[in-house]
Design an enzyme around this catalytic site. Structure first.
Site, mmCIF file in Angstrom:
data_model
loop_
_atom_site.group_PDB
_atom_site.id
_atom_site.type_symbol
_atom_site.label_atom_id
_atom_site.label_comp_id
_atom_site.label_asym_id
_atom_site.label_seq_id
_atom_site.Cartn_x
_atom_site.Cartn_y
_atom_site.Cartn_z
ATOM 1 N N ASP A 206 39.481 39.294 39.206
ATOM 2 C CA ASP A 206 39.018 39.881 37.892
ATOM 3 C C ASP A 206 39.880 40.841 37.543
ATOM 4 O O ASP A 206 40.365 41.791 38.430
ATOM 5 C CB ASP A 206 37.689 40.476 38.066
ATOM 6 C CG ASP A 206 36.700 40.695 36.942
ATOM 7 O OD1 ASP A 206 37.500 41.251 35.789
ATOM 8 O OD2 ASP A 206 35.945 40.286 36.683
ATOM 9 N N ARG B 126 39.403 42.977 34.685
ATOM 10 C CA ARG B 126 38.726 43.680 33.593
ATOM 11 C C ARG B 126 38.851 45.057 33.741
ATOM 12 O O ARG B 126 38.847 45.970 32.809
ATOM 13 C CB ARG B 126 37.463 42.969 33.091
ATOM 14 C CG ARG B 126 37.627 41.765 32.528
ATOM 15 C CD ARG B 126 36.323 40.974 32.196
ATOM 16 N NE ARG B 126 35.592 40.641 33.295
ATOM 17 C CZ ARG B 126 34.422 39.892 33.517
ATOM 18 N NH1 ARG B 126 33.823 39.861 32.453
ATOM 19 N NH2 ARG B 126 34.015 39.629 34.549
#
Ligand SMILES: [Zn+2]
Length: 451
Positions: A359, A361
């Site tokens: 990830d 983000r």
């Protein structure tokens, strides 16, 4: 770099370019665009370099100062930010200039563009650490910095506030099924959702961003310089410039109900923070729960607004966990092709094989928009994400209730993602999956996918 090179740049080239005529009146030849020497970078002590003071987190917009990133003639020496305006769209602007479709000296006419609704100011706007990834005064540049604009300084808004009606087939369905009703206000008699929308482009205060991630500012600057192909040398040569406009996507806020209720602690707030998933959100791909979550949250937001509260969906352009769609599709292929098929047990592993991380983000910057909106408490948070939850709570916002998507709304093929996420720490009111469950939860094989 000598001072003469900087001043050569600031006394630009083409007399046609300096005439401030619109592109319709004036033909621009790419060969005539840039006749001066290239200014690769600038230095703080260079002659002609005199940035407009910018004090991040100052109490008023006047004390804070405008964010000026333009390399246009009147602004070049006064620039107080690195990068370019427009987020990732700065590249299209460059293309428009290169092909002669846009005058490089074009000045926007901001007449009639002012926000449709007043938001803020809130205390977080003058807290240098609460908001570090957007300009809290980005929607009010014309109001507060008109004197700079009148002097020819190229100040641009990075936030815009408007209103609209939304018509969605899924909302029509929900009305037909009696899940939602038309009240003639929040949902019109014709089934349209009334919405106030805020678009925001990223403006990073580098010391604040570095601090948020617990790293040094120079490390952040070096990484941004290196991993953008050396695109912004001023990240290295201008330590005096603390603000950077990165070439990345921004966010949109969809507000259902009265925006003034968002910061009113006597009103209930339902919220979803959604990260873009074009395949699901727009095209209905059923390998994940993104669109069902988005629709469910819009319904819940509308319902909250109808009950006298307010609903907010924040939509971030962080496609495929900010890994992008190419990486996402590579991972899909690996998931479906791996030995044993697409199992929840291997869900994150396959992403890590391709991207190196599962990830990107990094939700630490996400709560900025909530503080900009004046949020102090979220009554219903429509998300299972532990990363979003922790980032919001750690930033000082209370979350009363976490709401996950109803089981019956999950597409069958998305079970792999959901079970893997729950095992990884995502919120659920159901049972924690065991290692056996994770092996057993399988996505569809490729031969089952209709072509
Ligand atoms: Zn998705």
């Amino acid at each position: 770099m000598t001072s003469s090179e900087a001043s050569t740049q600031s006394t630009a080239a083409d007399p046609a370019v300096e005439s401030h005529k619109s592109p319709k009146e004036e033909e621009f030849s790419p060969q005539q665009l840039y006749t001066s020497r290239v200014v690769l970078t600038t230095y703080p002590s260079q002659l002609g370099i005199d940035p407009i003071p910018l004090t991040w987190g100052a109490a008023t917009p006047a004390e804070r100062g405008p964010v000026v990133v333009s390399r246009q003639q009147d602004s070049f020496g006064k620039r107080n930010a690195i990068g370019a305006g427009g987020g990732s769209y700065c590249i299209y602007r460059a293309l428009a200039v290169a092909i002669g479709a846009l005058s490089p000296t074009h000045r926007p006419d901001f007449g009639l563009t002012e926000p449709t609704h007043i938001i803020g100011p809130f205390p977080a706007w003058s807290d240098p650490e609460k908001i570090v990834s957007m300009d809290p005064w980005g929607h009010a540049t014309v109001e507060h910095y008109h004197e700079h604009l009148e002097k020819g300084i190229d100040v641009r808004p990075t936030i815009a506030i408007t209103q609209a009606h939304m018509k969605l087939a899924e909302i029509d369905d929900a009305i037909a099924k009696g899940i939602l009703h038309c009240d003639g206000d929040i949902i019109t008699k014709g089934g349209e959702l009334k919405v106030v929308k805020v678009a925001s482009e990223p403006v990073w205060h580098l010391p604040g961003v570095a601090k948020r991630f617990g790293i040094g500012e120079s490390t952040l600057r070096r990484a941004l310089f290196e991993d953008t192909g050396g695109m912004y040398p001023e990240l290295i040569t201008r330590p005096d410039l603390k603000v950077f406009l990165p070439p990345i996507g921004g966010l949109t806020v969809y507000i259902f109900g009265d925006p003034a209720h968002i910061s009113d602690p006597t009103k209930r707030l339902t919220m979803r923070v959604h990260d873009e998933c074009n395949g699901s959100d727009v095209f209905g791909s059923d390998i994940c729960t993104c669109k069902p979550y988005l629709i469910y949250s819009i319904e819940e937001c509308a319902r909250e607004a109808q009950n006298g509260g307010v609903g907010v969906v924040v939509y971030f352009r962080k496609e495929g966990r900010a890994l992008g769609e190419v990486t996402k599709y590579l991972v899909y292929n690996a998931r479906k092709r791996q030995e044993g098929g697409d199992t929840a047990a291997n869900y994150f592993k396959r992403t890590e094989f391709v991207a190196g991380v599962k990830d990107m983000r990094f939700q630490a910057l996400m709560p900025d928009i909530l503080h900009w909106l004046g949020v102090s408490r979220i009554d219903r948070f429509i998300s299972m994400s532990n990363m979003k939850y922790e980032a919001i709570v750690e930033s000082g916002i209370e979350i009363i209730e976490r709401v996950s998507i109803p089981e019956e709304r999950m597409p069958a093929d998305s079970k792999v993602e959901i079970e893997a996420k729950i095992a990884d720490g995502y919120f659920t009111t159901g049972a924690m999956p065991t290692a056996d469950t994770l092996e057993a939860v399988k996505g569809r094989n490729w031969d089952e996918i209709a072509h």
